[in-house]
Design an enzyme around this catalytic site. Structure first.
Site, PDB file in Angstrom:
ATOM      1  N   GLY A  43       0.837  -1.206   0.000  1.00  0.00           N
ATOM      2  CA  GLY A  43       0.000   0.000   0.000  1.00  0.00           C
ATOM      3  C   GLY A  43       0.859   1.238   0.000  1.00  0.00           C
ATOM      4  O   GLY A  43       2.039   1.187   0.357  1.00  0.00           O
ATOM      5  N   CYS A  99       5.141  -6.336   1.706  1.00  0.00           N
ATOM      6  CA  CYS A  99       5.528  -4.926   1.710  1.00  0.00           C
ATOM      7  C   CYS A  99       4.822  -4.174   2.839  1.00  0.00           C
ATOM      8  O   CYS A  99       5.120  -4.411   3.991  1.00  0.00           O
ATOM      9  CB  CYS A  99       5.268  -4.312   0.331  1.00  0.00           C
ATOM     10  SG  CYS A  99       6.304  -2.869   0.052  1.00  0.00           S
ATOM     11  N   TYR A 100       3.849  -3.293   2.528  1.00  0.00           N
ATOM     12  CA  TYR A 100       3.115  -2.635   3.619  1.00  0.00           C
ATOM     13  C   TYR A 100       2.563  -3.690   4.575  1.00  0.00           C
ATOM     14  O   TYR A 100       2.544  -3.487   5.791  1.00  0.00           O
ATOM     15  CB  TYR A 100       1.965  -1.788   3.048  1.00  0.00           C
ATOM     16  CG  TYR A 100       1.203  -0.968   4.075  1.00  0.00           C
ATOM     17  CD1 TYR A 100       1.525   0.368   4.295  1.00  0.00           C
ATOM     18  CD2 TYR A 100       0.174  -1.527   4.835  1.00  0.00           C
ATOM     19  CE1 TYR A 100       0.836   1.126   5.232  1.00  0.00           C
ATOM     20  CE2 TYR A 100      -0.521  -0.778   5.782  1.00  0.00           C
ATOM     21  CZ  TYR A 100      -0.193   0.543   5.974  1.00  0.00           C
ATOM     22  OH  TYR A 100      -0.876   1.290   6.907  1.00  0.00           O
ATOM     23  N   HIS A 123       7.723  -7.933  -3.640  1.00  0.00           N
ATOM     24  CA  HIS A 123       6.414  -8.278  -4.222  1.00  0.00           C
ATOM     25  C   HIS A 123       6.482  -9.585  -5.009  1.00  0.00           C
ATOM     26  O   HIS A 123       6.996  -9.610  -6.123  1.00  0.00           O
ATOM     27  CB  HIS A 123       5.946  -7.148  -5.149  1.00  0.00           C
ATOM     28  CG  HIS A 123       5.543  -5.918  -4.407  1.00  0.00           C
ATOM     29  ND1 HIS A 123       4.248  -5.668  -4.028  1.00  0.00           N
ATOM     30  CD2 HIS A 123       6.274  -4.882  -3.935  1.00  0.00           C
ATOM     31  CE1 HIS A 123       4.191  -4.524  -3.375  1.00  0.00           C
ATOM     32  NE2 HIS A 123       5.406  -4.020  -3.306  1.00  0.00           N
ATOM     33  N   GLU A 130       3.997 -11.074  -6.331  1.00  0.00           N
ATOM     34  CA  GLU A 130       2.897 -11.143  -7.296  1.00  0.00           C
ATOM     35  C   GLU A 130       3.247 -10.562  -8.663  1.00  0.00           C
ATOM     36  O   GLU A 130       2.517 -10.767  -9.626  1.00  0.00           O
ATOM     37  CB  GLU A 130       1.645 -10.451  -6.719  1.00  0.00           C
ATOM     38  CG  GLU A 130       1.718  -8.927  -6.563  1.00  0.00           C
ATOM     39  CD  GLU A 130       2.394  -8.452  -5.277  1.00  0.00           C
ATOM     40  OE1 GLU A 130       3.245  -9.180  -4.736  1.00  0.00           O
ATOM     41  OE2 GLU A 130       2.091  -7.322  -4.840  1.00  0.00           O
ATOM     42  N   ASP A 182     -17.821  -9.639 -22.632  1.00  0.00           N
ATOM     43  CA  ASP A 182     -18.433  -9.799 -21.305  1.00  0.00           C
ATOM     44  C   ASP A 182     -19.917 -10.160 -21.423  1.00  0.00           C
ATOM     45  O   ASP A 182     -20.387 -11.124 -20.824  1.00  0.00           O
ATOM     46  CB  ASP A 182     -18.316  -8.510 -20.482  1.00  0.00           C
ATOM     47  CG  ASP A 182     -16.892  -8.004 -20.423  1.00  0.00           C
ATOM     48  OD1 ASP A 182     -15.978  -8.819 -20.645  1.00  0.00           O
ATOM     49  OD2 ASP A 182     -16.700  -6.810 -20.178  1.00  0.00           O
ATOM     50  N   LYS A 193     -11.016 -10.240 -16.607  1.00  0.00           N
ATOM     51  CA  LYS A 193     -11.258 -10.314 -18.053  1.00  0.00           C
ATOM     52  C   LYS A 193     -10.656 -11.574 -18.686  1.00  0.00           C
ATOM     53  O   LYS A 193     -11.298 -12.240 -19.482  1.00  0.00           O
ATOM     54  CB  LYS A 193     -10.670  -9.065 -18.726  1.00  0.00           C
ATOM     55  CG  LYS A 193     -11.030  -8.923 -20.188  1.00  0.00           C
ATOM     56  CD  LYS A 193     -12.229  -8.025 -20.348  1.00  0.00           C
ATOM     57  CE  LYS A 193     -12.585  -7.725 -21.773  1.00  0.00           C
ATOM     58  NZ  LYS A 193     -13.750  -6.833 -21.842  1.00  0.00           N
TER      59      LYS A 193
HETATM   60  N1  ATP Z   1     -25.320  -1.790 -28.314  1.00  0.00           N
HETATM   61  C1  ATP Z   1     -25.636  -2.347 -27.153  1.00  0.00           C
HETATM   62  N2  ATP Z   1     -26.799  -3.026 -27.000  1.00  0.00           N
HETATM   63  C2  ATP Z   1     -27.127  -3.589 -25.824  1.00  0.00           C
HETATM   64  N3  ATP Z   1     -26.364  -3.519 -24.721  1.00  0.00           N
HETATM   65  C3  ATP Z   1     -25.206  -2.870 -24.798  1.00  0.00           C
HETATM   66  C4  ATP Z   1     -24.774  -2.253 -26.010  1.00  0.00           C
HETATM   67  N4  ATP Z   1     -23.567  -1.693 -25.777  1.00  0.00           N
HETATM   68  C5  ATP Z   1     -23.255  -1.949 -24.495  1.00  0.00           C
HETATM   69  N5  ATP Z   1     -24.237  -2.654 -23.894  1.00  0.00           N
HETATM   70  C6  ATP Z   1     -24.303  -3.089 -22.488  1.00  0.00           C
HETATM   71  O1  ATP Z   1     -23.342  -2.366 -21.728  1.00  0.00           O
HETATM   72  C7  ATP Z   1     -22.470  -3.278 -21.035  1.00  0.00           C
HETATM   73  C8  ATP Z   1     -21.101  -2.661 -20.862  1.00  0.00           C
HETATM   74  O2  ATP Z   1     -20.445  -2.497 -22.103  1.00  0.00           O
HETATM   75  P1  ATP Z   1     -18.946  -2.956 -22.232  1.00  0.00           P
HETATM   76  O3  ATP Z   1     -18.468  -2.492 -23.554  1.00  0.00           O
HETATM   77  O4  ATP Z   1     -18.220  -2.559 -20.996  1.00  0.00           O
HETATM   78  O5  ATP Z   1     -19.023  -4.569 -22.153  1.00  0.00           O
HETATM   79  P2  ATP Z   1     -19.171  -5.598 -23.336  1.00  0.00           P
HETATM   80  O6  ATP Z   1     -19.630  -4.872 -24.546  1.00  0.00           O
HETATM   81  O7  ATP Z   1     -20.036  -6.735 -22.892  1.00  0.00           O
HETATM   82  O8  ATP Z   1     -17.727  -6.186 -23.519  1.00  0.00           O
HETATM   83  P3  ATP Z   1     -16.444  -5.434 -24.078  1.00  0.00           P
HETATM   84  O9  ATP Z   1     -15.846  -4.760 -22.868  1.00  0.00           O
HETATM   85  O10 ATP Z   1     -15.610  -6.547 -24.588  1.00  0.00           O
HETATM   86  O11 ATP Z   1     -16.874  -4.468 -25.131  1.00  0.00           O
HETATM   87  C9  ATP Z   1     -22.488  -4.512 -21.906  1.00  0.00           C
HETATM   88  O12 ATP Z   1     -22.080  -5.657 -21.163  1.00  0.00           O
HETATM   89  C10 ATP Z   1     -23.937  -4.559 -22.313  1.00  0.00           C
HETATM   90  O13 ATP Z   1     -24.690  -5.079 -21.233  1.00  0.00           O
HETATM   91  N1  GLN Z   2       4.754  -0.976  -1.725  1.00  0.00           N
HETATM   92  C1  GLN Z   2       4.448  -0.802  -0.453  1.00  0.00           C
HETATM   93  O1  GLN Z   2       3.643  -1.516   0.116  1.00  0.00           O
HETATM   94  C2  GLN Z   2       5.103   0.371   0.222  1.00  0.00           C
HETATM   95  C3  GLN Z   2       4.901   0.390   1.705  1.00  0.00           C
HETATM   96  C4  GLN Z   2       5.366   1.685   2.350  1.00  0.00           C
HETATM   97  N2  GLN Z   2       4.548   2.778   1.921  1.00  0.00           N
HETATM   98  C5  GLN Z   2       6.847   1.940   2.027  1.00  0.00           C
HETATM   99  O2  GLN Z   2       7.165   2.867   1.329  1.00  0.00           O
HETATM  100  O3  GLN Z   2       7.694   1.217   2.495  1.00  0.00           O
END
Ligand code: ATP
Ligand code: GLN
Ligand code: XMP
Ligand code: MG
Length: 542
Positions: A66, A93-94, A187, A189, A246, A398
């Site tokens: 953090g 870390c933190y 880290h 991760e 999505d 994703k």
């Molecule tokens: N043309 C559309 N018709 C119906 N729903 C839509 C349309 N465009 C967006 N949406 C709705 O808005 C939501 C958010 O859009 P977003 O673009 O974030 O996601 P996505 O289109 O499902 O996937 P991606 O991020 O891959 O484009 C979609 O999941 C869908 O529910």
């Molecule tokens: N990356 C971190 O978690 C940093 C922890 C703390 N802020 C530091 O500077 O040591």
């Protein structure tokens, strides 16, 4: 598959779960990702989570990094009750500093900050205290690690021993002599710590004894069972489906769960990509068996966008609000049509494709970040419609959604599609959105994407599109003077869309795209390439 009586409601109730408590590091969600890659289920909650309010028992707890210093008056601290639970704890870390602060108040600002690569020396204690070595079991004595800190421990807290050092951090790793508490200053991760995943595995699997049984297949079965139980025998669900990954994956899950009681609606807002509505309809209906209605509202949207020139937020709001109106009208129609039939129940549910990063953002203890632009949001549908939400992807990232889509048999070109925003090409046409401007932007975009695919670059690039600038430039074509518009190409690489870098195409590729656009798209005489990273740019133009 589970029956209703034994319904698994949340993944943490069926899978051994490692809880990550987030202190606001940029990398916190990566800890969760790494664990899931090891087939160990993990969830992240804010560091301020009260343990008494947690309805499930984690197998182990990780305290993230953090940006704060534990000795600040307003520094966030973990609920001390974590140290009363009988589960292993790893501080990163933190998180390490937080454990040290809890047991000894022994953290201060170091004279030297340490950012980047460092060499770690592991200290083994085998003989007397073997469990303290468990974190580095099977790892080399010398490890390359990645550091990002300025604070340090002045000395070890009581009952802790050193398990690793670097030249700048004599307490780069520590462990409690009797309890399964560990802290590391680096880290594990991030990919810059090459053996980090093994270390996380040592913690989760060997120390916490978490089972490695989190798989997409099991997740799908559970989610389908959960949806069936939620919706009941008759309930109907409506879902806004764009053809993006999505909403397509979410729709496929719904269709598997409740068949034709799920109604997918795609709104053609007039600013979709070239021939998109047709293509999405075809893929979803023919290949995936999803019951999709395309509502052609393009004239309505374009009518409302007419004359809107200088205010991108206004475009976004018009599109967002009109989406809701069209969707509401459609829900009413579907309910009316179903009213007479025996299987009909009310439309009580709304499907959303919410992902885990959206959930994380909304539960962050820092609160949601500043609004840079208003993303159109189907959540806004709720007020007027009294619909309850189903969000089957709310636990997933994703790339996990892409894996799930592949498992569900969704074609590859759909699973790996670049994201496309709800307001579509309207926010890529700078200035007024007219049918003619839409035509130009669409055709140029189509050529750009076609060439990216032909060059085998589509999967390397996270998102690419052509935007239309609201200026004219002079050119010479066929010996004649022309005064036409300018296309700006944008292509970015990013893992989370929060930061992004422009893609370094080679000159020959750009030459080809430029030549094709100028030759084939009437109204364009110049092409430029956007070389702005995010930040300071954003991915979209408006
Ligand atoms: N043309 C559309 N018709 C119906 N729903 C839509 C349309 N465009 C967006 N949406 C709705 O808005 C939501 C958010 O859009 P977003 O673009 O974030 O996601 P996505 O289109 O499902 O996937 P991606 O991020 O891959 O484009 C979609 O999941 C869908 O529910
Ligand atoms: N990356 C971190 O978690 C940093 C922890 C703390 N802020 C530091 O500077 O040591
Ligand atoms: O569904 C959406 N509705 C929106 O209003 C919206 N605005 C931006 N985006 C997408 O979000 C990601 C980050 O975009 P920015 O850097 O432009 O904010 C990129 O992937 C953008 O395409 C949207 N998606
Ligand atoms: Mg989309």
């Amino acid at each position: 598959m589970a029956t209703n009586d034994e319904l698994p409601i949340e993944p943490h109730e069926t899978f051994d779960t490692i809880l990550v408590l987030d202190f606001g590091s940029q990398y916190s969600h990566l800890i969760t990702r790494r664990l899931r890659e090891l087939n160990v289920y993990s969830e992240m909650l804010p560091c301020t989570q009260k343990l008494s309010e947690l309805s499930w028992e984690p197998k182990g707890i990780i305290l993230s990094g953090g940006p704060y210093s534990v000795y600040w008056d307003d520094a966030p601290h973990v609920d001390p009750a974590v140290f009363d639970l009988d589960v292993p704890i790893l501080g990163i870390c933190y998180g390490l500093q937080e454990i040290a602060w809890h047991f000894g108040k022994n953290v201060l600002a170091g004279e030297k900050r340490e950012y980047g690569h460092a060499f770690l020396k592991v200290e083994r204690h085998s003989g007397k205290n073997t469990h303290v070595d468990a974190l580095f079991n099977g790892l080399e004595d010398d490890m390359e690690v990645w550091m990002s800190h300025g604070d340090k421990l002045s000395n070890l807290p009581p009952s802790f021993v050193t398990i690793a050092t670097t030249s700048n951090a004599p307490f780069a790793g520590m462990a409690h002599e009797d309890k399964p508490y560990y802290g590391i200053q680096f880290h594990p991760e991030v990919t810059h710590t090459p053996r980090g995943t093994q270390l996380l595995k040592n913690f989760a699997v060997d120390i916490c004894k978490a089972r490695q049984d989190w798989t997409m297949g099991k997740f799908v079965d559970q989610e389908i069972a959960r949806i069936r139980a939620l919706v009941g025998e008759k309930g109907q669900v409506i879902g806004a489906v764009s053809g993006g990954v999505d909403s397509t994956v979410a729709a496929k899950l719904m269709q598997e769960a409740i068949g034709d009681r799920f109604h997918a609606v795609l709104v053609d807002n007039g600013v979709l990509r070239l021939k998109e509505a047709q293509q999405v309809k075809e893929t979803l209906t023919k290949h995936l068996g999803i019951n999709l209605t395309v509502v052609d509202a393009s004239e309505r949207f374009l009518g409302l966008l007419k004359g809107v020139k200088d205010d991108p937020e206004k475009k976004r709001k018009i599109i967002g609000n009109t989406f809701i109106e069209v969707f509401q009208e459609e829900a009413k129609k579907i309910a009316a049509e179903a009213a007479g039939s025996s299987k009909a129940g009310e439309i009580e549910w709304l499907l959303q494709g919410t992902l885990y990063p959206d959930v994380i953002e909304s539960i962050s203890f820092k609160g949601p970040s500043a609004t840079i632009k208003t993303h159109h949001n189907v959540g806004g549908l709720l007020a007027g419609m009294h619909l309850k939400l189903i969000e089957p992807l709310r636990e997933l990232f994703k790339d996990e959604v892409r894996e799930l889509g592949t498992n569900l048999g969704i074609p590859e070109e759909l699973v790996w599609r670049h994201p496309f925003p709800g307001p579509g090409i309207a926010i890529r046409i700078l200035g007024e959105v007219t049918p003619e401007q839409v035509r130009i932007a669409r055709e140029a975009d189509h050529i750009f994407i076609e060439e990216i695919k032909a060059a085998g670059l589509y999967r390397k690039i996270s998102q690419a599109f052509a935007a239309l600038l609201p200026v004219k430039a002079v050119g010479v074509m066929g010996d004649k003077r022309v005064h036409d518009q300018v296309i700006a190409l944008r292509a970015v690489e990013t893992s989370d869309f929060m930061t992004a870098d422009w893609y370094p195409f080679d000159g020959q590729f750009l030459k080809k795209v430029s030549r094709r656009i100028v030759n084939e798209v009437e109204g364009v005489c110049r092409v430029v390439y956007d070389i702005t990273s995010k930040p300071p740019g954003t991915i979209e133009m408006e």
